[in-house]
Design a protein around this motif. Structure first.
Motif, PDB file in Angstrom:
ATOM      1  N   ILE A  81      -4.581   2.166  -4.921  1.00 26.16           N
ATOM      2  CA  ILE A  81      -4.520   0.554  -5.051  1.00 26.16           C
ATOM      3  C   ILE A  81      -5.547   0.279  -6.211  1.00 26.16           C
ATOM      4  CG2 ILE A  81      -4.944  -1.586  -4.039  1.00 26.16           C
ATOM      5  CD1 ILE A  81      -4.098  -0.428  -1.399  1.00 26.16           C
ATOM      6  N   ASP A 140       3.377   5.573  -6.042  1.00 28.11           N
ATOM      7  CA  ASP A 140       3.216   5.500  -7.363  1.00 28.11           C
ATOM      8  C   ASP A 140       2.131   6.578  -7.699  1.00 28.11           C
ATOM      9  OD1 ASP A 140       4.763   3.617  -7.852  1.00 28.11           O
ATOM     10  OD2 ASP A 140       3.313   1.916  -7.726  1.00 28.11           O
ATOM     11  N   HIS A 141       0.977   6.724  -7.037  1.00 28.30           N
ATOM     12  CA  HIS A 141      -0.179   7.405  -7.229  1.00 28.30           C
ATOM     13  C   HIS A 141       0.032   8.962  -7.094  1.00 28.30           C
ATOM     14  CE1 HIS A 141      -4.225   8.813  -7.664  1.00 28.30           C
ATOM     15  NE2 HIS A 141      -4.527   8.899  -6.410  1.00 28.30           N
ATOM     16  N   ARG A 159      -5.812   1.643  -9.102  1.00 28.55           N
ATOM     17  CA  ARG A 159      -5.173   1.751 -10.222  1.00 28.55           C
ATOM     18  C   ARG A 159      -4.277   0.662 -10.737  1.00 28.55           C
ATOM     19  NH1 ARG A 159      -3.744   7.458 -11.473  1.00 28.55           N
ATOM     20  NH2 ARG A 159      -1.604   6.798 -12.056  1.00 28.55           N
ATOM     21  N   ARG A 160      -4.171  -0.458  -9.769  1.00 30.72           N
ATOM     22  CA  ARG A 160      -3.246  -1.447  -9.844  1.00 30.72           C
ATOM     23  C   ARG A 160      -4.193  -2.727 -10.665  1.00 30.72           C
ATOM     24  NH1 ARG A 160       1.129  -1.312  -5.701  1.00 30.72           N
ATOM     25  NH2 ARG A 160       1.851  -3.240  -6.512  1.00 30.72           N
ATOM     26  N   ALA A 165       1.738   1.649  -3.691  1.00 27.12           N
ATOM     27  CA  ALA A 165       0.690   1.996  -4.380  1.00 27.12           C
ATOM     28  C   ALA A 165       0.691   3.544  -4.252  1.00 27.12           C
ATOM     29  CB  ALA A 165      -0.240   1.367  -4.087  1.00 27.12           C
ATOM     30  N   SER A 183       0.776  -1.249  -0.046  1.00 23.99           N
ATOM     31  CA  SER A 183      -0.120   0.072   0.175  1.00 23.99           C
ATOM     32  C   SER A 183       0.866   1.099  -0.109  1.00 23.99           C
ATOM     33  CB  SER A 183      -0.898  -0.038   1.029  1.00 23.99           C
ATOM     34  OG  SER A 183      -0.267   0.029   2.225  1.00 23.99           O
TER      35      SER A 183
END
Length: 460
Positions: A333, A266-267, A335-336, A263, A260
């Protein structure tokens, strides 16, 4: 413009009883009201949507539905995470999104709120008077008070300040026959009669539709100090939570695992430690020197349980940055891939065992399960991720979804701490409650909704 089937119930009768623009019948417009945040593929198609502006509009819709045996799906902001506001075929959606009025009564420290008002709007209105509405789901900026009441929502502050039901003093509820009852009021103590008020909080629209809430407010939250501790494993972080909870009461105690954390980075890059096995975000809002003492105690416990780094700040903006990182976990998350969202909780001392068990399920079924948690009260959100369009992966994810709930029940926990049963967890509810409690639940439902038209398929 496409219209719905001519086989639908006599909607002209309903339209004639409502002001222009309140009833939506066009399929393209109705489509937008089919699903909540779960994006459930099982959602059905409504016959129409009533965008109620008053309690009387809700009553009109319910009376029409009762007369024609049409199922009703109540809906707030559509931010639910358990499928509770996903439509069923042939239903009438009753949306309260337009009912947004907020009135603050300072002498009684209450807010009289219509159900479409957003949680954040209530907070802002209260803050103008030096008051605070504590319940704070991660989605507080987009979720509605009606939905919060329907699911008994919690949030990041609930470890110290409690959940929605602790702040509901009164409700207006439209029942399945279209009648309206007023329960409670702006009184802190009131034990006159059965506790019917609490029966409707968390009932997910299966017993009635909330059209007005009287909410308890408290003085503004004191300044907070924030501790961010980094651990090699989630088990070590969870052990720290157990130890801290034995000796002090944090105002926030949130956990993020490595997946998490990455994630979120990344976002929404925030400079979080991507190599950390787990991140613990804790806050204290005790007054003066007690706040410093609590943070120091938390830091000592974290270091005693293997924290590799501890960062402490009194800066409110820095503290809010870390809280925002935690709140960003769900959209990050998502987006994954496709998600199945869990909401399981256990007694706090069993939190390490729950997290270990979740990791074992993920490894055995070959699925990714990033986990965030309101760790201070044992409420976790394992988020099962699988590639969209991969049926084999979806089946493994569904198996993991069921196993995580069974794990929580086996540890004496619950399949939902704050999101509700909805439609996604209905099959698992009897495993937690047992036959006797399920039978009693169905008796209550039958007494209040004998036709079974209120949110069928949700809850139980």
């Amino acid at each position: 413009m496409t219209t719905l089937s001519k086989d639908a119930p006599p909607l002209d009768d309903l339209a004639a009883q409502l002001p222009p623009g309140v009833l939506l019948r066009e399929a393209d417009a109705v489509e937008k009201y089919r699903r909540d945040w779960t994006r459930s593929e099982a959602a059905g198609m409504p016959v129409a949507v009533v965008r109620a502006e008053t309690a009387e509009h809700v009553q009109t819709a319910v009376r029409w539905a009762a007369a024609h045996a049409v199922p009703i799906v109540p809906r707030g902001a559509g931010s639910g995470l358990s499928g509770g506001s996903c439509s069923v075929d042939g239903c009438l959606v009753v949306s309260t999104e337009r009912m947004r009025t907020i009135e603050i009564d300072v002498p009684t420290r209450t807010a009289v709120v219509l159900p479409g008002a957003l949680n954040v709007e209530v907070k802002r209105a209260a803050a103008e008077h030096g008051l605070w509405y504590p319940p704070d789901p991660s989605s507080f900026e987009i979720c509605s008070i009606g939905g919060n009441v329907a699911t008994n929502a919690g949030g990041l502050c609930c470890v110290k300040y409690g959940v929605t039901t602790d702040y509901v003093l009164g409700l207006d509820v439209v029942l399945a026959d279209g009648s309206l009852v007023r329960l409670g009021g702006p009184r802190i103590k009131d034990v006159a009669g059965l506790s019917l008020l609490k029966l409707f909080v968390g009932s997910e629209g299966t017993l009635g539709i909330v059209t007005r809430a009287v909410l308890r407010l408290v003085p503004a939250q004191p300044p907070v100090a924030t501790l961010v501790a980094t651990f090699a494993t989630v088990e070590a972080a969870a052990a720290s939570v157990v130890a801290i909870g034995a000796s002090t009461r944090a105002s926030m105690m949130e956990l993020m695992d490595q997946a998490s954390v990455n994630a979120v980075e990344d976002h929404l890059p925030m400079g979080l430690d991507r190599s950390a096995g787990a991140l613990l975000i804790a806050q204290s809002d005790s007054p003066g020197a007690a706040r410093t003492a609590e943070i120091e105690l938390m830091q000592r416990e974290c270091e005693a349980h293997g924290a590799t780094e501890c960062f402490v700040t009194d800066d409110p903006q820095e503290g809010e940055m870390f809280a925002a990182a935690r709140r960003a976990a769900f959209p990050a998350i998502e987006r994954r891939g496709a998600l199945m969202l869990e909401d399981v909780g256990v007694p706090v001392p069993l939190l390490p065992e729950l997290l270990t068990g979740i990791a074992a399920i993920a490894e055995r079924l070959d699925v990714e399960i990033p986990t965030v948690a309101h760790a201070g009260d044992g409420n976790t959100h394992p988020i099962i991720v699988y590639p969209r369009g991969d049926e084999a992966a979806r089946e493994r994810a569904a198996a993991a979804f069921a196993e995580v709930m069974h794990l929580a029940i086996g540890l004496g926990g619950t399949i939902t701490g704050e999101h509700g049963i909805g439609r996604l967890k209905r099959d698992a509810l009897p495993l937690q409650l047992g036959d006797d409690v399920m039978a009693l639940t169905h008796r209550i439902k039958a007494a209040l909704d004998p036709q079974g038209i209120l949110n069928p398929g949700a809850g139980f």
